[in-house]
Design a protein around this motif. Structure first.
Motif, PDB file in Angstrom:
ATOM      1  N   GLY A 174      22.542   7.048 -27.749  1.00 64.16           N
ATOM      2  CA  GLY A 174      22.420   5.951 -27.052  1.00 64.16           C
ATOM      3  C   GLY A 174      21.999   7.450 -25.982  1.00 64.16           C
ATOM      4  O   GLY A 174      21.253   6.423 -24.583  1.00 64.16           O
ATOM      5  N   SER A 185      21.967  11.404 -19.282  1.00 65.07           N
ATOM      6  CA  SER A 185      21.057  11.066 -21.093  1.00 65.07           C
ATOM      7  C   SER A 185      19.728  10.639 -20.823  1.00 65.07           C
ATOM      8  O   SER A 185      19.416  11.708 -20.314  1.00 65.07           O
ATOM      9  CB  SER A 185      21.739   8.669 -20.886  1.00 65.07           C
ATOM     10  OG  SER A 185      21.031   8.984 -21.133  1.00 65.07           O
ATOM     11  N   THR A 194      22.479   0.871 -17.693  1.00 66.66           N
ATOM     12  CA  THR A 194      23.120   0.918 -18.934  1.00 66.66           C
ATOM     13  C   THR A 194      24.491   0.902 -18.978  1.00 66.66           C
ATOM     14  O   THR A 194      25.289   0.248 -17.518  1.00 66.66           O
ATOM     15  CB  THR A 194      23.424   2.663 -19.532  1.00 66.66           C
ATOM     16  OG1 THR A 194      23.702   3.554 -18.206  1.00 66.66           O
ATOM     17  CG2 THR A 194      21.491   2.975 -18.967  1.00 66.66           C
ATOM     18  N   GLY A 207      21.677  10.721 -31.464  1.00 70.82           N
ATOM     19  CA  GLY A 207      20.369   9.743 -32.057  1.00 70.82           C
ATOM     20  C   GLY A 207      20.123   9.980 -32.819  1.00 70.82           C
ATOM     21  O   GLY A 207      20.921  10.682 -33.659  1.00 70.82           O
ATOM     22  N   HIS A 250      13.072   2.735 -21.493  1.00 68.51           N
ATOM     23  CA  HIS A 250      14.595   2.020 -22.355  1.00 68.51           C
ATOM     24  C   HIS A 250      15.481   3.304 -22.743  1.00 68.51           C
ATOM     25  O   HIS A 250      15.445   4.449 -23.036  1.00 68.51           O
ATOM     26  CB  HIS A 250      13.188   2.097 -23.597  1.00 68.51           C
ATOM     27  CG  HIS A 250      12.592   1.536 -24.120  1.00 68.51           C
ATOM     28  ND1 HIS A 250      11.651  -0.289 -23.297  1.00 68.51           N
ATOM     29  CD2 HIS A 250      10.408   1.809 -22.960  1.00 68.51           C
ATOM     30  CE1 HIS A 250      11.549  -0.419 -23.833  1.00 68.51           C
ATOM     31  NE2 HIS A 250       9.774   1.158 -23.172  1.00 68.51           N
ATOM     32  N   HIS A 251      16.023   2.144 -22.468  1.00 64.29           N
ATOM     33  CA  HIS A 251      17.421   2.963 -22.566  1.00 64.29           C
ATOM     34  C   HIS A 251      18.381   3.100 -24.564  1.00 64.29           C
ATOM     35  O   HIS A 251      18.596   2.605 -24.950  1.00 64.29           O
ATOM     36  CB  HIS A 251      18.850   2.550 -22.033  1.00 64.29           C
ATOM     37  CG  HIS A 251      19.908   3.615 -22.204  1.00 64.29           C
ATOM     38  ND1 HIS A 251      20.768   3.022 -22.196  1.00 64.29           N
ATOM     39  CD2 HIS A 251      20.592   4.730 -21.620  1.00 64.29           C
ATOM     40  CE1 HIS A 251      22.699   4.353 -22.482  1.00 64.29           C
ATOM     41  NE2 HIS A 251      21.705   5.282 -22.300  1.00 64.29           N
ATOM     42  N   THR A 252      17.472   4.020 -25.178  1.00 68.21           N
ATOM     43  CA  THR A 252      17.873   3.666 -26.501  1.00 68.21           C
ATOM     44  C   THR A 252      17.560   5.445 -26.990  1.00 68.21           C
ATOM     45  O   THR A 252      17.233   6.185 -26.769  1.00 68.21           O
ATOM     46  CB  THR A 252      17.120   3.062 -27.358  1.00 68.21           C
ATOM     47  OG1 THR A 252      17.341   3.258 -29.304  1.00 68.21           O
ATOM     48  CG2 THR A 252      15.688   3.550 -27.382  1.00 68.21           C
ATOM     49  N   THR A 253      18.544   5.757 -28.242  1.00 68.78           N
ATOM     50  CA  THR A 253      17.750   7.212 -28.564  1.00 68.78           C
ATOM     51  C   THR A 253      17.614   7.464 -30.017  1.00 68.78           C
ATOM     52  O   THR A 253      17.860   8.093 -30.689  1.00 68.78           O
ATOM     53  CB  THR A 253      19.261   8.451 -28.585  1.00 68.78           C
ATOM     54  OG1 THR A 253      20.607   7.382 -29.230  1.00 68.78           O
ATOM     55  CG2 THR A 253      19.374   8.893 -26.681  1.00 68.78           C
ATOM     56  N   ILE A 254      17.597   6.348 -30.370  1.00 67.62           N
ATOM     57  CA  ILE A 254      16.715   6.086 -31.870  1.00 67.62           C
ATOM     58  C   ILE A 254      15.275   5.473 -31.693  1.00 67.62           C
ATOM     59  O   ILE A 254      15.305   5.175 -31.060  1.00 67.62           O
ATOM     60  CB  ILE A 254      17.907   5.174 -32.567  1.00 67.62           C
ATOM     61  CG1 ILE A 254      19.570   5.013 -32.781  1.00 67.62           C
ATOM     62  CG2 ILE A 254      17.057   4.390 -34.070  1.00 67.62           C
ATOM     63  CD1 ILE A 254      19.932   3.986 -32.944  1.00 67.62           C
ATOM     64  N   TYR A 255      14.855   6.354 -32.789  1.00 65.42           N
ATOM     65  CA  TYR A 255      13.444   6.352 -32.697  1.00 65.42           C
ATOM     66  C   TYR A 255      12.483   6.312 -34.038  1.00 65.42           C
ATOM     67  O   TYR A 255      13.582   6.901 -34.874  1.00 65.42           O
ATOM     68  CB  TYR A 255      12.523   7.562 -32.001  1.00 65.42           C
ATOM     69  CG  TYR A 255      13.235   8.788 -31.158  1.00 65.42           C
ATOM     70  CD1 TYR A 255      13.640   7.315 -29.811  1.00 65.42           C
ATOM     71  CD2 TYR A 255      13.546   9.740 -31.004  1.00 65.42           C
ATOM     72  CE1 TYR A 255      13.969   8.704 -28.741  1.00 65.42           C
ATOM     73  CE2 TYR A 255      14.607  10.313 -29.555  1.00 65.42           C
ATOM     74  CZ  TYR A 255      14.934   9.864 -28.906  1.00 65.42           C
ATOM     75  OH  TYR A 255      15.314  10.386 -27.553  1.00 65.42           O
TER      76      TYR A 255
END
Ligand SMILES: [Cu+2]
Length: 219
Positions: A210, A66, A59, A214, A77-82
């Motif tokens: 992220g 995180s 990242t 998110g 997966h480095h994301t915080t949008i679902y």
């Protein structure tokens, strides 16, 4: 006299028969059960997340605390949008590998807005945690959802220092279900001042999509 007695007996018999008829009618006339029309099958979705003390070298900010999303193959997966379905039950599982930071507002140590009022902490139905043990919070304000996440003990034998972590390492497992309504983009965030090294613990990752913020996109 005999006639009188017979008359009274007949009268009693008649009244008794009428009462019996009344009771029978009452019982038989009890309303039947009416089944509500079947709705479309209940929609559900599973969301698996992890929170870690450091995002790691995959990242842009390896040292930042995180969240990650974990897919069905165990990939991180480095994301915080679902994205989750509308009008559905979303089952969330969070593996927390991070230690405790503690809450400034103990009110947030209690779960809110989850189906059944309680969340599962390592499989145990739980309403609230000790505010000092809080590591992170998963909160979707617009949906009234807020779940406290306790940290891994300071003296844990096999802690994970940075993502990706393995479930064989020390972690807390938090699971809960929340209900979605209409479509929309709903902001979620952590509420624990967990951003070590930033002013009041609320800068850096606590203010970055992220990491500790998110969106839950209800589609
Ligand atoms: Cu946090």
């Amino acid at each position: 006299m005999a006639k009188k007695l017979i008359g009274v007996a007949v009268a009693i018999a008649v009244v008794g028969a009428v009462i019996a008829l009344y009771v029978t009618d009452y019982l038989l006339a009890y309303p039947k059960t009416f089944a509500a029309a079947a709705a479309t099958p209940q929609r559900t979705a599973n969301l698996t997340l992890a929170s870690v003390p450091a995002a790691g070298t995959i990242t842009p900010h390896p040292t930042w605390v995180s969240y990650f999303a974990i897919d069905g193959h165990g990939r991180w997966h480095h994301t915080t949008i679902y994205t989750v379905p509308a009008n559905a039950l979303v089952h969330v599982t969070i593996y927390n590998f991070d230690g405790a930071s503690g809450l400034r507002n103990p009110f947030i140590a209690q779960a809110q807005g989850v189906v059944g009022s309680k969340f599962q902490l390592n499989g145990k139905p739980t309403l609230a945690i000790n505010p000092d043990d809080a590591s992170h919070v998963f909160a979707i304000a617009q949906l009234g959802v807020s779940v406290p996440i306790p940290g891994v003990a300071d003296n844990a034998k096999n802690p994970c220092s940075e993502a990706p972590c393995s479930l064989s390492q020390d972690h807390q497992t938090i699971s809960f279900t929340f209900r979605t309504g209409k479509r929309g983009s709903y902001r979620w965030q952590c509420l624990v001042p967990c951003a070590a090294g930033f002013i009041l613990g609320f800068g850096g990752p606590m203010a970055a999509i992220g990491y500790m913020d998110g969106f839950v996109r209800v589609v």
